[in-house]
Design a protein around this motif. Sequence first.
Motif, PDB file in Angstrom:
ATOM      1  N   THR B  10       1.221   2.228   4.528  1.00 28.24           N
ATOM      2  CA  THR B  10       0.527   2.254   3.231  1.00 28.24           C
ATOM      3  C   THR B  10      -0.011   0.865   2.878  1.00 28.24           C
ATOM      4  OG1 THR B  10       1.941   4.021   2.448  1.00 28.24           O
ATOM      5  CG2 THR B  10       0.790   2.765   0.754  1.00 28.24           C
ATOM      6  N   TYR B  11       0.868  -0.153   3.006  1.00 26.98           N
ATOM      7  CA  TYR B  11       0.439  -1.509   2.641  1.00 26.98           C
ATOM      8  C   TYR B  11      -0.575  -2.061   3.639  1.00 26.98           C
ATOM      9  CZ  TYR B  11       3.284  -1.815  -1.468  1.00 26.98           C
ATOM     10  OH  TYR B  11       3.772  -1.598  -2.724  1.00 26.98           O
ATOM     11  N   PHE B  12      -0.466  -1.646   4.913  1.00 26.48           N
ATOM     12  CA  PHE B  12      -1.451  -2.077   5.914  1.00 26.48           C
ATOM     13  C   PHE B  12      -2.840  -1.556   5.515  1.00 26.48           C
ATOM     14  CE2 PHE B  12      -3.928  -0.883   9.709  1.00 26.48           C
ATOM     15  CZ  PHE B  12      -4.150  -2.140  10.235  1.00 26.48           C
ATOM     16  N   TRP B  13      -2.920  -0.234   5.192  1.00 27.28           N
ATOM     17  CA  TRP B  13      -4.216   0.358   4.800  1.00 27.28           C
ATOM     18  C   TRP B  13      -4.732  -0.269   3.515  1.00 27.28           C
ATOM     19  CZ3 TRP B  13      -6.421   2.203   8.711  1.00 27.28           C
ATOM     20  CH2 TRP B  13      -5.867   3.154   9.559  1.00 27.28           C
ATOM     21  N   LEU B  14      -3.788  -0.547   2.589  1.00 25.10           N
ATOM     22  CA  LEU B  14      -4.183  -1.103   1.290  1.00 25.10           C
ATOM     23  C   LEU B  14      -4.807  -2.493   1.450  1.00 25.10           C
ATOM     24  CD1 LEU B  14      -4.150  -0.866  -1.832  1.00 25.10           C
ATOM     25  CD2 LEU B  14      -1.922  -1.980  -1.778  1.00 25.10           C
ATOM     26  N   VAL B  15      -4.124  -3.355   2.227  1.00 22.47           N
ATOM     27  CA  VAL B  15      -4.627  -4.727   2.434  1.00 22.47           C
ATOM     28  C   VAL B  15      -5.956  -4.679   3.186  1.00 22.47           C
ATOM     29  CG1 VAL B  15      -4.163  -6.911   3.632  1.00 22.47           C
ATOM     30  CG2 VAL B  15      -2.353  -5.803   2.318  1.00 22.47           C
ATOM     31  N   LEU B  16      -6.035  -3.771   4.187  1.00 28.41           N
ATOM     32  CA  LEU B  16      -7.281  -3.642   4.957  1.00 28.41           C
ATOM     33  C   LEU B  16      -8.425  -3.176   4.050  1.00 28.41           C
ATOM     34  CD1 LEU B  16      -8.430  -3.897   7.832  1.00 28.41           C
ATOM     35  CD2 LEU B  16      -7.887  -1.496   8.195  1.00 28.41           C
ATOM     36  N   PHE B  17      -8.143  -2.202   3.185  1.00 23.01           N
ATOM     37  CA  PHE B  17      -9.172  -1.686   2.270  1.00 23.01           C
ATOM     38  C   PHE B  17      -9.657  -2.785   1.320  1.00 23.01           C
ATOM     39  CE2 PHE B  17      -9.946  -0.060  -2.058  1.00 23.01           C
ATOM     40  CZ  PHE B  17     -11.167   0.550  -1.826  1.00 23.01           C
ATOM     41  N   LEU B  18      -8.698  -3.501   0.705  1.00 22.81           N
ATOM     42  CA  LEU B  18      -9.062  -4.566  -0.248  1.00 22.81           C
ATOM     43  C   LEU B  18      -9.885  -5.646   0.444  1.00 22.81           C
ATOM     44  CD1 LEU B  18      -5.752  -4.939  -2.309  1.00 22.81           C
ATOM     45  CD2 LEU B  18      -7.967  -4.137  -3.152  1.00 22.81           C
ATOM     46  N   GLY B  19      -9.469  -6.003   1.669  1.00 22.36           N
ATOM     47  CA  GLY B  19     -10.176  -7.034   2.435  1.00 22.36           C
ATOM     48  C   GLY B  19     -11.578  -6.600   2.795  1.00 22.36           C
ATOM     49  N   LEU B  20     -11.706  -5.360   3.301  1.00 20.70           N
ATOM     50  CA  LEU B  20     -13.030  -4.874   3.714  1.00 20.70           C
ATOM     51  C   LEU B  20     -13.977  -4.803   2.525  1.00 20.70           C
ATOM     52  CD1 LEU B  20     -12.137  -2.028   6.250  1.00 20.70           C
ATOM     53  CD2 LEU B  20     -13.449  -4.091   6.745  1.00 20.70           C
ATOM     54  N   ARG B  21     -13.486  -4.308   1.385  1.00 23.61           N
ATOM     55  CA  ARG B  21     -14.372  -4.176   0.223  1.00 23.61           C
ATOM     56  C   ARG B  21     -14.750  -5.550  -0.343  1.00 23.61           C
ATOM     57  NH1 ARG B  21     -14.003   0.350  -4.380  1.00 23.61           N
ATOM     58  NH2 ARG B  21     -12.572  -0.991  -5.469  1.00 23.61           N
ATOM     59  N   ALA B  22     -13.740  -6.436  -0.472  1.00 27.07           N
ATOM     60  CA  ALA B  22     -14.002  -7.752  -1.070  1.00 27.07           C
ATOM     61  C   ALA B  22     -14.958  -8.562  -0.185  1.00 27.07           C
ATOM     62  CB  ALA B  22     -12.689  -8.491  -1.274  1.00 27.07           C
ATOM     63  N   PHE B  23     -14.653  -8.623   1.133  1.00 26.69           N
ATOM     64  CA  PHE B  23     -15.503  -9.429   2.022  1.00 26.69           C
ATOM     65  C   PHE B  23     -16.836  -8.716   2.310  1.00 26.69           C
ATOM     66  CE2 PHE B  23     -11.540 -11.682   2.540  1.00 26.69           C
ATOM     67  CZ  PHE B  23     -11.975 -12.999   2.562  1.00 26.69           C
ATOM     68  N   LEU B  82      -5.267   3.813  -7.098  1.00 29.86           N
ATOM     69  CA  LEU B  82      -6.246   3.346  -8.089  1.00 29.86           C
ATOM     70  C   LEU B  82      -5.860   2.031  -8.772  1.00 29.86           C
ATOM     71  CD1 LEU B  82      -7.617   6.621  -9.709  1.00 29.86           C
ATOM     72  CD2 LEU B  82      -8.783   5.042  -8.199  1.00 29.86           C
ATOM     73  N   PRO B  83      -4.624   1.918  -9.323  1.00 31.69           N
ATOM     74  CA  PRO B  83      -4.285   0.627  -9.942  1.00 31.69           C
ATOM     75  C   PRO B  83      -4.275  -0.521  -8.940  1.00 31.69           C
ATOM     76  CG  PRO B  83      -2.659   2.295 -10.511  1.00 31.69           C
ATOM     77  CD  PRO B  83      -3.535   2.891  -9.469  1.00 31.69           C
ATOM     78  N   MET B  84      -3.809  -0.253  -7.716  1.00 33.24           N
ATOM     79  CA  MET B  84      -3.731  -1.324  -6.720  1.00 33.24           C
ATOM     80  C   MET B  84      -5.130  -1.805  -6.320  1.00 33.24           C
ATOM     81  SD  MET B  84      -0.604  -1.925  -6.416  1.00 33.24           S
ATOM     82  CE  MET B  84      -0.133  -2.801  -4.965  1.00 33.24           C
ATOM     83  N   THR B  85      -6.092  -0.888  -6.265  1.00 33.81           N
ATOM     84  CA  THR B  85      -7.431  -1.291  -5.843  1.00 33.81           C
ATOM     85  C   THR B  85      -8.163  -2.060  -6.955  1.00 33.81           C
ATOM     86  OG1 THR B  85      -8.249   0.894  -6.410  1.00 33.81           O
ATOM     87  CG2 THR B  85      -7.775   0.502  -4.107  1.00 33.81           C
ATOM     88  N   ALA B  86      -7.620  -2.019  -8.188  1.00 33.65           N
ATOM     89  CA  ALA B  86      -8.227  -2.793  -9.283  1.00 33.65           C
ATOM     90  C   ALA B  86      -8.094  -4.294  -9.022  1.00 33.65           C
ATOM     91  CB  ALA B  86      -7.566  -2.428 -10.610  1.00 33.65           C
ATOM     92  N   VAL B  87      -7.196  -4.669  -8.102  1.00 34.51           N
ATOM     93  CA  VAL B  87      -7.058  -6.082  -7.686  1.00 34.51           C
ATOM     94  C   VAL B  87      -8.410  -6.602  -7.180  1.00 34.51           C
ATOM     95  CG1 VAL B  87      -5.883  -7.601  -6.021  1.00 34.51           C
ATOM     96  CG2 VAL B  87      -4.613  -5.770  -7.120  1.00 34.51           C
ATOM     97  N   GLY B  88      -9.252  -5.682  -6.693  1.00 29.27           N
ATOM     98  CA  GLY B  88     -10.558  -6.043  -6.158  1.00 29.27           C
ATOM     99  C   GLY B  88     -11.431  -6.806  -7.155  1.00 29.27           C
ATOM    100  N   TYR B  89     -11.274  -6.520  -8.465  1.00 27.46           N
ATOM    101  CA  TYR B  89     -12.083  -7.222  -9.471  1.00 27.46           C
ATOM    102  C   TYR B  89     -11.722  -8.704  -9.516  1.00 27.46           C
ATOM    103  CZ  TYR B  89     -13.148  -2.477 -10.894  1.00 27.46           C
ATOM    104  OH  TYR B  89     -13.536  -1.176 -10.898  1.00 27.46           O
ATOM    105  N   VAL B  90     -10.422  -8.983  -9.391  1.00 31.36           N
ATOM    106  CA  VAL B  90      -9.961 -10.378  -9.403  1.00 31.36           C
ATOM    107  C   VAL B  90     -10.401 -11.063  -8.103  1.00 31.36           C
ATOM    108  CG1 VAL B  90      -7.949 -11.882  -9.614  1.00 31.36           C
ATOM    109  CG2 VAL B  90      -7.975  -9.692 -10.808  1.00 31.36           C
ATOM    110  N   LEU B  91     -10.270 -10.314  -6.982  1.00 27.95           N
ATOM    111  CA  LEU B  91     -10.677 -10.871  -5.677  1.00 27.95           C
ATOM    112  C   LEU B  91     -12.156 -11.246  -5.677  1.00 27.95           C
ATOM    113  CD1 LEU B  91      -8.963  -8.696  -2.909  1.00 27.95           C
ATOM    114  CD2 LEU B  91      -8.650 -11.132  -3.355  1.00 27.95           C
ATOM    115  N   ALA B  92     -12.997 -10.401  -6.305  1.00 22.89           N
ATOM    116  CA  ALA B  92     -14.449 -10.673  -6.338  1.00 22.89           C
ATOM    117  C   ALA B  92     -14.714 -11.988  -7.054  1.00 22.89           C
ATOM    118  CB  ALA B  92     -15.185  -9.523  -7.033  1.00 22.89           C
TER     119      ALA B  92
END
Lengths: 119, 137
Positions: B10-23, B82-92
């Motif tokens: 779960t955390y592997f997919w989550l980190v990969l998703f956040l990384g792919l979207r942010a970068f 959904l809440p975890m992917t909201a981290v993407g706003y801070v990453l951006a």
Amino acid sequence: MIWLLLAVTVVATALSDLLQSYEMKQAGAQSVGARGVARLLRMVVERRYLLLSIVCLAFSFFAFMALVQSAPLSFAVPASAASFILETAAAKLLLKEQIGARRAVGTALVLCGVVLLGR
Amino acid sequence: MPDSNRLIRTYFWLVLFLGLRAFGNLLLASGVKHLPQTLAGDPMVYLRSMLDPSIAAGVVMLIGGLLVRLALLSVADLSFVLPMTAVGYVLAALLGRVFLHETVSLQRWLAVLLIFAGAAVVGSTPQSTTGKVGAAR
């Protein structure tokens, strides 16, 4: 121009999500296995609102591309969260979803953040 | 699947998703900012822009992010995702500041944090309130 592009991004995203949500609720839950994906693809072709949602998604993506060309990334990505506000209102009015206190508070926080971004 | 394996996946997919979207967004933004033409309006400019390596890589990463999100949803609840992917706003905001040298004022940081908190709260509410969603087929 930045605000117009943001508006197109947000409205197109919200429309796409609403159309997808409406059609997928009619269709019922789907699996994401090989057969599930094939069924999903067939559904996209057969259901006109799903097709329309993809058109909206394309509009949203191209407007976002134009937006990040002229606006900072640190503005564009968080500001695109304004779609939460539109989607929540439309989900209540059009899809008859129940908006609980927590969801209303969350949407209000997003609204405050977007207003602060725009000042 | 054992719980520890499921958690790691779960955390592997989550980190990969956040990384792919942010970068993906970062590469897309970096590419379009260097285009000689303005994007809004002309479809041909959009098509030509896809030949730019940075934009093409950004689009591929964003598509990859969508697929990884599907995989993530197959091992984790939507109310977690959904809440975890909201981290993407801070990453951006962070990536814009570091890689694109954008000026991020204290007011903008506060706005980003409000949006992150709001998105996380919205994401942590029940996913279905209409009872129309049927059983998985």
